[in-house]
Write an enzyme that holds these catalytic residues in place. Structure first.
Site, PDB file in Angstrom:
ATOM      1  N   GLU A 147       0.849  -1.193   0.000  1.00 10.44           N
ATOM      2  CA  GLU A 147       0.000   0.000   0.000  1.00 10.44           C
ATOM      3  C   GLU A 147       0.886   1.244   0.000  1.00 10.44           C
ATOM      4  OE1 GLU A 147      -3.525   0.248  -0.066  1.00 10.44           O
ATOM      5  OE2 GLU A 147      -2.643   2.172  -0.563  1.00 10.44           O
ATOM      6  N   LEU A 149      -0.521   4.522   0.182  1.00 10.26           N
ATOM      7  CA  LEU A 149      -1.339   5.718   0.458  1.00 10.26           C
ATOM      8  C   LEU A 149      -0.690   6.646   1.481  1.00 10.26           C
ATOM      9  CD1 LEU A 149      -2.870   5.354   3.444  1.00 10.26           C
ATOM     10  CD2 LEU A 149      -4.183   3.726   2.125  1.00 10.26           C
ATOM     11  N   ARG A 150      -1.015   7.924   1.332  1.00 10.64           N
ATOM     12  CA  ARG A 150      -0.562   8.929   2.294  1.00 10.64           C
ATOM     13  C   ARG A 150      -1.702   9.244   3.240  1.00 10.64           C
ATOM     14  NH1 ARG A 150       0.730  13.050  -2.389  1.00 10.64           N
ATOM     15  NH2 ARG A 150      -1.049  11.877  -3.151  1.00 10.64           N
ATOM     16  N   LYS A 200       8.202  -1.485  -1.797  1.00 10.02           N
ATOM     17  CA  LYS A 200       7.592  -0.679  -0.740  1.00 10.02           C
ATOM     18  C   LYS A 200       8.671  -0.055   0.168  1.00 10.02           C
ATOM     19  CE  LYS A 200       4.804   1.066   2.199  1.00 10.02           C
ATOM     20  NZ  LYS A 200       3.464   1.060   2.656  1.00 10.02           N
ATOM     21  N   ASN A 204       9.709   3.956   0.524  1.00 12.65           N
ATOM     22  CA  ASN A 204       9.641   4.653   1.807  1.00 12.65           C
ATOM     23  C   ASN A 204      11.023   4.987   2.357  1.00 12.65           C
ATOM     24  OD1 ASN A 204       6.941   4.843   1.801  1.00 12.65           O
ATOM     25  ND2 ASN A 204       6.551   3.461   3.506  1.00 12.65           N
ATOM     26  N   LEU A 246      10.967  17.569  -1.754  1.00 15.59           N
ATOM     27  CA  LEU A 246      12.188  18.351  -1.521  1.00 15.59           C
ATOM     28  C   LEU A 246      11.853  19.506  -0.591  1.00 15.59           C
ATOM     29  CD1 LEU A 246      13.990  18.427  -5.001  1.00 15.59           C
ATOM     30  CD2 LEU A 246      14.684  17.211  -2.933  1.00 15.59           C
ATOM     31  N   CYS A 256       5.124   5.738   8.860  1.00 13.87           N
ATOM     32  CA  CYS A 256       5.836   4.907   7.874  1.00 13.87           C
ATOM     33  C   CYS A 256       7.310   5.223   7.720  1.00 13.87           C
ATOM     34  CB  CYS A 256       5.154   5.028   6.517  1.00 13.87           C
ATOM     35  SG  CYS A 256       3.519   4.316   6.509  1.00 13.87           S
ATOM     36  N   LYS A 259       9.843   4.349  10.601  1.00 14.26           N
ATOM     37  CA  LYS A 259       9.819   2.904  10.857  1.00 14.26           C
ATOM     38  C   LYS A 259      10.419   2.124   9.680  1.00 14.26           C
ATOM     39  CE  LYS A 259       5.653   0.882  10.238  1.00 14.26           C
ATOM     40  NZ  LYS A 259       5.658  -0.229   9.303  1.00 14.26           N
ATOM     41  N   LYS A 317       1.584  15.553  10.275  1.00 14.97           N
ATOM     42  CA  LYS A 317       1.373  16.348   9.066  1.00 14.97           C
ATOM     43  C   LYS A 317      -0.081  16.819   9.076  1.00 14.97           C
ATOM     44  CE  LYS A 317       0.001  13.121   5.546  1.00 14.97           C
ATOM     45  NZ  LYS A 317       0.348  12.500   4.290  1.00 14.97           N
TER      46      LYS A 317
HETATM   47  C1  UDX Z   1       4.216   8.123   3.414  1.00 11.64           C
HETATM   48  C2  UDX Z   1       4.339   7.881   1.895  1.00 11.64           C
HETATM   49  O1  UDX Z   1       4.201   9.124   1.195  1.00 11.64           O
HETATM   50  C3  UDX Z   1       3.294   6.882   1.442  1.00 11.64           C
HETATM   51  O2  UDX Z   1       3.468   6.610   0.058  1.00 11.64           O
HETATM   52  C4  UDX Z   1       3.457   5.594   2.247  1.00 11.64           C
HETATM   53  O3  UDX Z   1       2.493   4.638   1.904  1.00 11.64           O
HETATM   54  C5  UDX Z   1       3.367   5.892   3.734  1.00 11.64           C
HETATM   55  O4  UDX Z   1       4.326   6.894   4.093  1.00 11.64           O
HETATM   56  P1  UDX Z   1       2.620   9.550   4.997  1.00 11.64           P
HETATM   57  O5  UDX Z   1       3.453   9.038   6.120  1.00 11.64           O
HETATM   58  O6  UDX Z   1       1.139   9.542   5.134  1.00 11.64           O
HETATM   59  O7  UDX Z   1       2.953   8.747   3.657  1.00 11.64           O
HETATM   60  O8  UDX Z   1       3.032  11.071   4.774  1.00 11.64           O
HETATM   61  P2  UDX Z   1       3.850  11.948   3.713  1.00 11.64           P
HETATM   62  O9  UDX Z   1       2.939  12.941   3.121  1.00 11.64           O
HETATM   63  O10 UDX Z   1       4.634  11.130   2.798  1.00 11.64           O
HETATM   64  O11 UDX Z   1       4.817  12.749   4.709  1.00 11.64           O
HETATM   65  C6  UDX Z   1       5.691  12.066   5.612  1.00 11.64           C
HETATM   66  C7  UDX Z   1       6.497  13.038   6.421  1.00 11.64           C
HETATM   67  O12 UDX Z   1       7.434  13.717   5.603  1.00 11.64           O
HETATM   68  C8  UDX Z   1       5.666  14.139   7.096  1.00 11.64           C
HETATM   69  O13 UDX Z   1       6.136  14.320   8.415  1.00 11.64           O
HETATM   70  C9  UDX Z   1       5.926  15.345   6.235  1.00 11.64           C
HETATM   71  O14 UDX Z   1       5.784  16.544   6.958  1.00 11.64           O
HETATM   72  C10 UDX Z   1       7.361  15.115   5.810  1.00 11.64           C
HETATM   73  N1  UDX Z   1       7.726  15.790   4.552  1.00 11.64           N
HETATM   74  C11 UDX Z   1       7.103  15.454   3.387  1.00 11.64           C
HETATM   75  C12 UDX Z   1       8.754  16.737   4.552  1.00 11.64           C
HETATM   76  O15 UDX Z   1       9.341  17.045   5.593  1.00 11.64           O
HETATM   77  N2  UDX Z   1       9.094  17.329   3.357  1.00 11.64           N
HETATM   78  C13 UDX Z   1       8.500  17.009   2.186  1.00 11.64           C
HETATM   79  O16 UDX Z   1       8.877  17.574   1.162  1.00 11.64           O
HETATM   80  C14 UDX Z   1       7.454  16.057   2.207  1.00 11.64           C
END
Ligand code: UDX
Length: 426
Positions: A147, A149-150, A200, A204, A246, A256, A259, A317
């Site tokens: 999976e 998904l965000r 996966k 990540n 970025l 995710c 971990k 987030k």
């Molecule tokens: C992430 C992956 O994007 C997703 O594909 C996977 O299935 C699960 O992990 P998620 O953890 O929901 O999803 O959040 P994501 O939007 O990816 O952000 C993760 C963290 O990175 C957040 O704390 C966010 O603030 C941080 N982030 C993201 C940054 O610091 N800079 C960025 O440019 C993008």
């Protein structure tokens, strides 16, 4: 198709809702009785936009919840394992996956496909199948469909995947899984379960690596007087690099990235590979908290002791109440340790945060939280905080100091209003 989903957490619930939405009959088995009774009453235990509506649309029509494995599994052609794989000293703990497998094995229909959606190390399917075979009367195959998904956009992502990765040993299983996913867009990758699982983990790991790279460039920008947003826009416009992920700031958190980065480092080590790049990614992310705390201290004339500091945003987030590995926690803990009087606010995560941080004052309203504050620290870029009325904020705060942990504000505009502004790399 008749489907079963094991685990009504984030991934399980979204999987169940999406496949119900696509017209399948889905039974979800969850061992926590309270969660099942809540879901049966149409209540979800976490905040995620849009899920509630879909739940109500399908509940008791083609979507059912139960505590009983055999009720969920015995008629299912495809069973999704969506249980947690928490980190234990960097290693992915697979005990929930194996426990689910054993319970599924007892009730399996002939030729069922058991799909592991939980993020697990390559090789897990084989050991899972071995454990299940000891108990199962019927034949089955274990496949992998990771999976991606965000959180905060779970439904959109699950209904509009960029790719669907199907890791299966047999053609029969991949064909069936392809058919099940047919209504969904996105490119298909058909591969072995091991490759699917590594796709996966590698995804990540790659995204956090981009974030840590951005934060390293931001540190250089701070020293050189360059603007990280201009720099990384210029870099990311090269299609081979891409502008996404970025975003410099206080680094990544969530359920995710931290971990899975730890698990991939551990997995590499176990197989004799020192994944230096990933270790540096994790270290850079940890160090980003200290870097930001230093900025806060500097902006408070070298000392935060007894100062009122208001932290905007607690969840890891925006658009989620999830506090797992939220960057707010180490920032708040450090500020409290340094003697600051910390106030916090968040649109949805306050009740979840209450069990995790105790040294702070909680506020519902950001303006109230900012009244009399000597610094404002933006940690989670919720829309409400992006659209703050800064003229009002200026009148409310004791000292007009803004620390922007997500680089969302316009420095010039804030400085014009009389604020002292500090971002990360700009
Ligand atoms: C992430 C992956 O994007 C997703 O594909 C996977 O299935 C699960 O992990 P998620 O953890 O929901 O999803 O959040 P994501 O939007 O990816 O952000 C993760 C963290 O990175 C957040 O704390 C966010 O603030 C941080 N982030 C993201 C940054 O610091 N800079 C960025 O440019 C993008």
């Amino acid at each position: 198709m008749e489907l079963a989903v094991v685990g009504a957490g984030y991934v399980g619930l979204v999987t169940a809702l999406v496949f119900a939405q696509l017209g399948n009959k889905v039974r979800v088995v969850e061992i926590r009785a309270k969660r099942v009774s809540d879901l049966k009453a149409g209540k979800i235990h976490f905040y995620e936009p849009g899920l509630g509506e879909i739940l109500l649309r399908h509940l008791d029509k083609n979507l059912f919840f139960t505590n009983d494995y055999s009720e969920a599994v015995s008629k299912a052609e495809v069973i999704f394992i969506c249980v947690g794989t928490p980190t234990r000293q960097g290693r992915a703990d697979l005990s929930f996956v194996y426990a689910a497998g054993r319970s599924i094995a007892l009730s399996l229909k002939e030729r069922a496909i058991v799909v592991v959606k939980s993020t697990v190390p390559p090789g897990t399917n084989r050991s899972l199948a071995k454990k299940m075979k000891k108990l199962a009367k019927n034949s089955f195959e274990v496949a992998s469909v990771p999976e991606f998904l965000r959180e905060g956009r779970a439904l959109w992502d699950a209904l509009h995947p960029m790719r669907v990765v199907i890791g299966a040993e047999s053609k029969t299983a991949s064909k069936k899984l392809l058919a099940l996913h047919r209504p969904l867009p996105g490119k298909r990758v058909i591969c072995s379960p091991e490759s699917a699982q590594l796709i996966k983990y590698a995804s990540n790991a790659f995204l956090p690596m981009k974030i840590s790279f951005a934060n390293s460039i931001a540190a250089l920008c701070d020293r050189l007087g360059a603007d990280v947003e201009d720099v990384l826009k210029g870099v990311g416009l090269d299609k081979r690099i891409g502008v996404d992920f970025l975003g410099a700031g206080i680094g990544y958190g969530g359920s995710c990235f931290p971990k899975d980065v730890a698990a991939l480092i551990h997995l590499s080590q176990r197989h004799g590979h020192n994944f230096r790049l990933l270790k540096a990614t994790a270290k850079t992310n940890e160090a980003q908290i200290d870097y930001f705390i230093k900025k806060i201290i500097e902006s408070c004339q070298g000392d935060v002791k007894e100062k009122i500091i208001t932290v905007l945003g607690l969840s890891f987030k925006p658009e989620t109440s999830d506090m797992r590995e939220a960057r707010s926690i180490p920032i708040i803990n450090e500020l409290s340790r340094l003697g600051a009087r910390v106030r916090v606010t968040d649109p949805v995560a306050i009740s979840e945060a209450k069990g995790l941080i105790s040294t702070v004052e909680f506020f519902k309203d950001p303006y109230e939280a900012l009244t009399g504050a000597e610094a404002m620290v933006l940690v989670t870029e919720w829309k409400d905080y992006q659209m703050l009325d800064f003229k009002r904020v200026k009148m409310l705060m004791k000292e007009p100091v803004v620390l922007d942990g997500r680089n969302i504000y316009n420095r010039k505009q804030l400085e014009k209003l009389g604020f002292v502004y500090k971002g990360v790399g700009k």
